[in-house]
Design an enzyme around this catalytic site. Structure first.
Site, PDB file in Angstrom:
ATOM      1  N   CYS A  67      62.291  35.058  51.342  1.00 64.53           N
ATOM      2  CA  CYS A  67      61.871  34.289  52.470  1.00 64.53           C
ATOM      3  C   CYS A  67      60.361  34.349  52.664  1.00 64.53           C
ATOM      4  CB  CYS A  67      62.427  35.115  53.648  1.00 64.53           C
ATOM      5  SG  CYS A  67      62.250  33.865  54.996  1.00 64.53           S
ATOM      6  N   SER A 120      72.795  36.327  58.451  1.00 63.99           N
ATOM      7  CA  SER A 120      72.124  36.214  57.194  1.00 63.99           C
ATOM      8  C   SER A 120      72.847  37.268  56.027  1.00 63.99           C
ATOM      9  CB  SER A 120      70.776  35.929  57.080  1.00 63.99           C
ATOM     10  OG  SER A 120      70.368  34.988  57.607  1.00 63.99           O
ATOM     11  N   SER A 169      70.643  32.863  64.569  1.00 63.00           N
ATOM     12  CA  SER A 169      70.822  33.362  63.218  1.00 63.00           C
ATOM     13  C   SER A 169      70.002  34.771  63.132  1.00 63.00           C
ATOM     14  CB  SER A 169      70.145  32.485  62.307  1.00 63.00           C
ATOM     15  OG  SER A 169      70.327  32.915  60.968  1.00 63.00           O
ATOM     16  N   HIS A 208      74.345  37.074  52.441  1.00 63.62           N
ATOM     17  CA  HIS A 208      73.418  36.996  51.162  1.00 63.62           C
ATOM     18  C   HIS A 208      73.924  37.683  49.877  1.00 63.62           C
ATOM     19  CE1 HIS A 208      70.952  34.074  53.676  1.00 63.62           C
ATOM     20  NE2 HIS A 208      70.134  35.110  53.992  1.00 63.62           N
ATOM     21  N   GLY A 221      60.729  34.112  62.005  1.00 65.01           N
ATOM     22  CA  GLY A 221      61.030  35.049  62.889  1.00 65.01           C
ATOM     23  C   GLY A 221      62.414  35.587  62.858  1.00 65.01           C
ATOM     24  N   GLU A 222      62.595  36.872  63.544  1.00 62.85           N
ATOM     25  CA  GLU A 222      63.856  37.652  63.548  1.00 62.85           C
ATOM     26  C   GLU A 222      64.206  37.461  65.143  1.00 62.85           C
ATOM     27  OE1 GLU A 222      66.868  38.412  62.119  1.00 62.85           O
ATOM     28  OE2 GLU A 222      67.460  38.952  64.476  1.00 62.85           O
ATOM     29  N   CYS A 228      57.000  37.333  60.194  1.00 64.83           N
ATOM     30  CA  CYS A 228      58.430  38.158  60.590  1.00 64.83           C
ATOM     31  C   CYS A 228      58.151  39.553  59.817  1.00 64.83           C
ATOM     32  CB  CYS A 228      59.485  37.558  59.752  1.00 64.83           C
ATOM     33  SG  CYS A 228      61.300  38.328  60.094  1.00 64.83           S
ATOM     34  N   ASN A 237      65.353  27.515  48.565  1.00 67.48           N
ATOM     35  CA  ASN A 237      64.333  26.816  48.661  1.00 67.48           C
ATOM     36  C   ASN A 237      63.169  27.624  47.946  1.00 67.48           C
ATOM     37  OD1 ASN A 237      65.385  24.341  49.577  1.00 67.48           O
ATOM     38  ND2 ASN A 237      65.974  25.606  51.313  1.00 67.48           N
TER      39      ASN A 237
HETATM   40  N1  SAH Z   1      65.700  35.900  60.757  1.00 69.16           N
HETATM   41  C1  SAH Z   1      66.891  35.222  60.893  1.00 69.16           C
HETATM   42  C2  SAH Z   1      66.582  33.618  61.089  1.00 69.16           C
HETATM   43  C3  SAH Z   1      65.399  33.046  60.272  1.00 69.16           C
HETATM   44  S1  SAH Z   1      66.024  32.354  58.704  1.00 69.16           S
HETATM   45  C4  SAH Z   1      67.619  35.317  59.720  1.00 69.16           C
HETATM   46  O1  SAH Z   1      67.673  36.136  58.702  1.00 69.16           O
HETATM   47  O2  SAH Z   1      68.863  34.957  59.919  1.00 69.16           O
HETATM   48  C5  SAH Z   1      67.243  31.045  58.574  1.00 69.16           C
HETATM   49  C6  SAH Z   1      67.789  31.297  57.395  1.00 69.16           C
HETATM   50  O3  SAH Z   1      67.220  30.671  56.377  1.00 69.16           O
HETATM   51  C7  SAH Z   1      68.391  32.654  57.050  1.00 69.16           C
HETATM   52  O4  SAH Z   1      69.782  32.458  56.640  1.00 69.16           O
HETATM   53  C8  SAH Z   1      67.738  33.025  55.812  1.00 69.16           C
HETATM   54  O5  SAH Z   1      68.027  34.019  55.105  1.00 69.16           O
HETATM   55  C9  SAH Z   1      67.636  31.638  55.203  1.00 69.16           C
HETATM   56  N2  SAH Z   1      66.418  31.731  54.147  1.00 69.16           N
HETATM   57  C10 SAH Z   1      65.398  32.258  54.104  1.00 69.16           C
HETATM   58  N3  SAH Z   1      64.534  32.079  52.946  1.00 69.16           N
HETATM   59  C11 SAH Z   1      65.337  31.064  52.453  1.00 69.16           C
HETATM   60  C12 SAH Z   1      65.091  30.261  51.295  1.00 69.16           C
HETATM   61  N4  SAH Z   1      63.756  30.531  50.517  1.00 69.16           N
HETATM   62  N5  SAH Z   1      65.696  29.137  50.758  1.00 69.16           N
HETATM   63  C13 SAH Z   1      66.982  29.203  51.688  1.00 69.16           C
HETATM   64  N6  SAH Z   1      67.288  29.934  52.548  1.00 69.16           N
HETATM   65  C14 SAH Z   1      66.388  30.874  52.987  1.00 69.16           C
END
Ligand code: SAH
Length: 389
Positions: A130, A243, A221, A245, A189-190, A123, A320
């Site tokens: 992430c 997302s 997402s 956050h 990925g996005e 990504c 996570n």
């Molecule tokens: N790129 C897209 C989809 C992939 S991530 C997006 O950003 O939405 C899917 C979800 O998992 C997103 O909300 C992302 O922010 C979240 N995410 C990413 N890393 C994470 C982590 N380490 N712990 C919990 N959620 C996480």
């Protein structure tokens, strides 16, 4: 030298039917001299019955099957490995090319089975919390690779179900739903950065002759690619998750760098526009709970001010962790307090239950893997693939 008629063309020369939405499949079938309804028959075999070999498609004429075998195939990504979690979650590592792999995760629950699929290998968005971001961007997945994940998972789950209990150590409560009822584009990925391949994949997921999933059971997402949200509103009507956050731009700039280009106010406008266009019920806002970073009651109140009165749901995701991260998960009590602050202010909020942690299958942990450590030589320059945890 002539090639015997029974020999198939080389793989690259054959069209992969998994990547073709119905109109494209109809055109393909017409090109082979078949009538349009043959496309619907094919889709029925492929998506409803999980067939991959034309020889099995017995209501097609022998001759048409022979032509199909020469010109086409049903090719899903190849499985590199599969892991089963104690909670029933399964994660598959799938081959993208000789050196790179991507992941998909199946999450069984009593009332639904959710498949979380990837849209890219790596990504480019670089969100700081992430795991996928750490490996950088490798490439877009094709429509066939995106659809192929769902096709493959459905077949694998059916096969596992038929062959009895899961492997040792992965006993699963029998009441969990083992079919795919929901698909979320929340893997690697996005998705909106791979718009061109993702949209036809969504069409196939929703098509009555395809996977026939309800639009409310397919969720895309995004980290907030605003122009693409407007474009998506024109061509699709799946459920949207964003997302978020952070409740303010300063912090979101840090966590989700695309915010510097498309700040929160712009993003929210795009979300409400999407709902208006699609007659959608609500947008889900994902909010990862990072200890001491975005989890204070004041931040919950700021988030409530942002979303109150809008058709929004907040999904709090306990962070996570993955090797090398500087973040920690907020304590459970802090997450509860955050949720309560939102609910007291009239904003719907839930806490996502973390699944598959023991196999690194939880949200944001999908890192793919380098499956071949061979180095690529370009002239005298040696480029080693970066090794992912
Ligand atoms: N790129 C897209 C989809 C992939 S991530 C997006 O950003 O939405 C899917 C979800 O998992 C997103 O909300 C992302 O922010 C979240 N995410 C990413 N890393 C994470 C982590 N380490 N712990 C919990 N959620 C996480």
């Amino acid at each position: 030298m002539t090639t015997p008629a029974t020999t198939s063309a080389p793989e690259e020369a054959r069209g992969n039917l998994l990547g073709l939405p119905r109109p494209a499949l109809e055109a393909f079938v017409a090109g082979l001299g078949g009538r349009p309804f043959r496309a619907r028959q094919l889709m029925n075999w492929i998506y409803k019955r999980g067939a991959g070999a034309f020889a099995d498609m017995t209501d097609l004429s022998r001759e048409f099957r022979a032509r199909l075998t020469l010109a086409a195939e049903v090719r899903a990504p190849e499985i590199v490995s599969v892991q089963h979690s104690a909670d029933g979650t399964a994660k598959w590592l799938l081959r993208a090319d000789a050196a790179q792999a991507f992941e998909m995760v199946f999450i069984p629950e009593p009332d639904r089975g959710t498949l979380c699929i990837s849209s890219q290998v790596g990504c480019a968005l670089d969100c700081s919390f992430c795991a996928t971001a750490q490996q950088g961007f490798n490439r877009n997945l094709s429509t066939a690779e995106i659809v192929g994940q769902v096709w493959l998972a459905a077949r694998e789950l059916a096969r596992e179900e038929a062959s009895g209990p899961a492997p040792a150590g992965a006993a699963r409560p029998p009441q969990l739903e083992r079919r795919i009822t929901n698909v979320v584009l929340m893997g690697m990925g996005e998705p909106l950065a791979n718009f061109r391949n993702v949209v036809p994949a969504l069409d196939i997921l929703l098509d009555d002759f395809g996977f026939d999933l309800s639009r409310r059971r397919v969720t895309l997402s995004t980290s907030g690619l605003v122009p693409q949200i407007y474009r998506l509103a024109e061509v699709s009507n799946v459920a949207l998750a964003v997302s978020l956050h952070a409740p303010g731009d300063a912090l979101r700039n840090e966590l989700v760098p695309i915010n510097r280009k498309h700040p929160i106010a712009e993003l929210l406008e795009a979300c409400w526009h999407y709902l208006d266009e699609q007659n959608g019920r609500s947008v889900t806002f994902e909010y990862v709970m990072l200890d001491g970073v975005n989890d204070s009651p004041a931040q919950a109140r700021a988030l409530a001010r942002l979303l109150k009165g809008h058709p929004a749901k907040v999904n709090l995701i306990p962070f996570n962790p993955f090797p090398g991260t500087r973040y920690r998960r907020s304590p459970a009590a802090v997450i509860q307090r955050f949720r309560d602050e939102l609910i007291q202010r009239g904003v719907l909020a839930t806490v996502r239950r973390t699944r598959g942690e023991d196999i690194d299958a939880a949200c944001g942990q999908l890192a793919g893997r380098v499956i071949d450590r061979t180095t690529v030589r370009l002239g005298s320059k040696v480029i080693g693939f970066s090794v992912q945890p």
